[in-house]
Design a protein around this motif. Structure first.
Motif, PDB file in Angstrom:
ATOM      1  N   GLY A 310      39.455  35.649  41.762  1.00 45.58           N
ATOM      2  CA  GLY A 310      38.895  35.764  43.119  1.00 45.58           C
ATOM      3  C   GLY A 310      37.393  35.617  43.160  1.00 45.58           C
ATOM      4  N   ILE A 338      39.152  42.004  39.140  1.00 45.46           N
ATOM      5  CA  ILE A 338      39.059  41.465  40.491  1.00 45.46           C
ATOM      6  C   ILE A 338      37.571  41.322  40.782  1.00 45.46           C
ATOM      7  CG2 ILE A 338      39.321  42.182  42.901  1.00 45.46           C
ATOM      8  CD1 ILE A 338      42.087  43.250  42.121  1.00 45.46           C
ATOM      9  N   TYR A 339      37.148  40.128  41.180  1.00 46.90           N
ATOM     10  CA  TYR A 339      35.713  39.909  41.388  1.00 46.90           C
ATOM     11  C   TYR A 339      35.155  40.884  42.422  1.00 46.90           C
ATOM     12  CZ  TYR A 339      31.296  38.047  42.935  1.00 46.90           C
ATOM     13  OH  TYR A 339      29.972  37.949  43.273  1.00 46.90           O
ATOM     14  N   LYS A 360      43.076  38.246  45.948  1.00 46.36           N
ATOM     15  CA  LYS A 360      42.560  38.618  44.611  1.00 46.36           C
ATOM     16  C   LYS A 360      43.612  39.450  43.862  1.00 46.36           C
ATOM     17  CE  LYS A 360      37.622  38.948  45.811  1.00 46.36           C
ATOM     18  NZ  LYS A 360      36.547  39.874  46.158  1.00 46.36           N
ATOM     19  N   TRP A 364      45.558  38.708  40.460  1.00 49.79           N
ATOM     20  CA  TRP A 364      45.445  39.680  39.365  1.00 49.79           C
ATOM     21  C   TRP A 364      46.839  40.013  38.834  1.00 49.79           C
ATOM     22  CZ3 TRP A 364      47.295  44.559  38.286  1.00 49.79           C
ATOM     23  CH2 TRP A 364      46.671  45.265  37.258  1.00 49.79           C
TER      24      TRP A 364
END
Ligand code: SF4
Length: 379
Positions: A310, A338-339, A360, A364
């Motif tokens: 993400g 997760i960014y 995201k 993941w």
């Protein structure tokens, strides 16, 4: 009079764990006694991590609980150290210092880790395996990462000092050593550049490896010498970067059986455009080529990795490229993040954190099931 007690709560990576071992030593030298239960401590030291927003929020949550304890009459001194303080003290404008103080008015002291230094002998938490820091900081400036701003530029510890520490550890009965740093395999590159002297920079021979011009590092030599010390049964290192994973380093690992056969090699993305936006100067093809060399030259090697899902603008197709690459490599483990947008970073300044959280999380889950929980697929 009873000695005061202290407890250290550590968030984040092995580098923070090693820092906490030296902070413990600082407190013991001042006459404090360590307790493992934070509720029993007169002084609580929180060693913070800022790599993700969730790690930062856990610090605020902890401080909020301590505030409630204080309201109920508990006397406790709160000290914050680690990445948050690193970021604060390096911000010359003083803005971040004010912002953190406002967010955490309960904190009595912000302790920069530089004040603890490397020279203090750590109080080790393990009795067989010891963490040995070999460098601190990072010069790579991946666009999503706050570490170069929290820990500063890479500084390597003197070669002899590291070897002496390893010898002392063996005398004390330690049989396993883990060398740590943000990029262990960049070790020693900073010795060749004297700050501020352009002429000195020109004397250095750079080599191009995976898209970046690099100074050949001393890590292969250091690793070889440490793994040759009598009495050691295992030498591990974390974390390494793809750019400085040279042929020399692969050879040293292949030739020394006590060096780990699990290599941690952060990938972050399997898509070339995303990698470029992340300021990671290798392509998926170059990464795969390096993996193939590792697999061919080091029998029974397994590869673990870090992946971010993400990242700003990551399309479904770009994510698919990461999935495909993971299938080819067959990672033994992956730390999938997760960014999350981090202050001070280039990504924060330039890109939009525009991938919805549900997407995201979905991505993941796909990687987590595929790499870390493959058995779940059959349930
Ligand atoms: S190499 Fe990149 S991800 Fe790793 S610490 Fe440095 S900037 Fe952060």
């Amino acid at each position: 009079m009873k000695n005061p007690s202290y407890c250290i709560v550590t968030f984040g990576c092995a580098a923070n764990e090693a820092d906490s071992e030296r902070i413990a030593s600082l407190y013991q030298n001042r006459g404090f006694i360590q307790v493992s239960d934070a509720n029993q401590a007169d002084e609580l030291i929180i060693n913070t991590c800022m790599i993700r927003e969730s790690a930062e929020n856990r610090v605020y949550g902890l401080i909020n609980n301590l505030k409630k304890d204080r309201q109920k009459g508990r006397k406790i001194r709160i000290v914050v150290t680690g990445c948050m303080v690193g970021l604060m003290v390096k911000d010359k404008s003083g803005k971040l210092m004010r912002a953190f103080r406002q967010k955490m008015p309960e904190v009595d002291e912000f302790l920069p880790i530089e004040e603890v230094g490397f020279s203090i002998a750590p109080i080790r938490s393990g009795y067989k395996n010891a963490l040995v820091p070999i460098s601190n900081g990072c010069n790579n400036y991946c666009s999503y990462c706050v570490v170069p701003y929290t820990r500063g530029a890479e500084i390597s510890r003197p070669y002899k000092e590291i070897l002496n520490e390893c010898r002392e550890l063996i005398k004390k009965g330690y049989t396993e050593i883990t060398l740590i740093g943000q990029n262990v395999n960049s070790y020693g590159a900073d010795f060749f550049i004297k700050k501020g002297k352009e002429s000195a920079k020109q004397e250095v021979t750079y080599v191009k490896h995976l898209g970046k011009y690099r100074i050949p590092t001393l890590f292969p030599q250091l690793l070889k010498e440490i793994s040759g010390l009598k009495g050691l049964e295992k030498v591990d290192f974390i974390s390494s970067n793809p750019w400085d994973f040279s042929e020399d380093l692969i050879r040293v690992i292949a030739d020394n059986q006590i060096i780990t056969r699990t290599i941690h090699l952060p990938l972050q993305s399997g898509d070339n455009d995303v990698l470029k936006k992340m300021n990671r100067w290798y392509t998926r093809e170059e990464y795969l080529d390096l993996i193939s060399k590792l697999k061919t030259q080091i029998p029974k090697v397994s590869i673990s990795t870090d992946i971010i899902v993400g990242f700003c603008g990551e399309s479904d197709e770009q994510f698919e490229n990461t999935v495909k690459l993971c299938k080819i490599v067959g990672f033994s483990k992956a730390y999938i993040s997760i960014y999350s947008d981090r202050p001070a970073t280039q990504a924060h300044k330039i890109f939009k954190d525009d991938i919805p959280f549900v997407v995201k999380k979905y991505r993941w889950n796909i990687l987590e099931k595929m790499i870390n929980k493959p058995n779940l697929k059959h349930k």
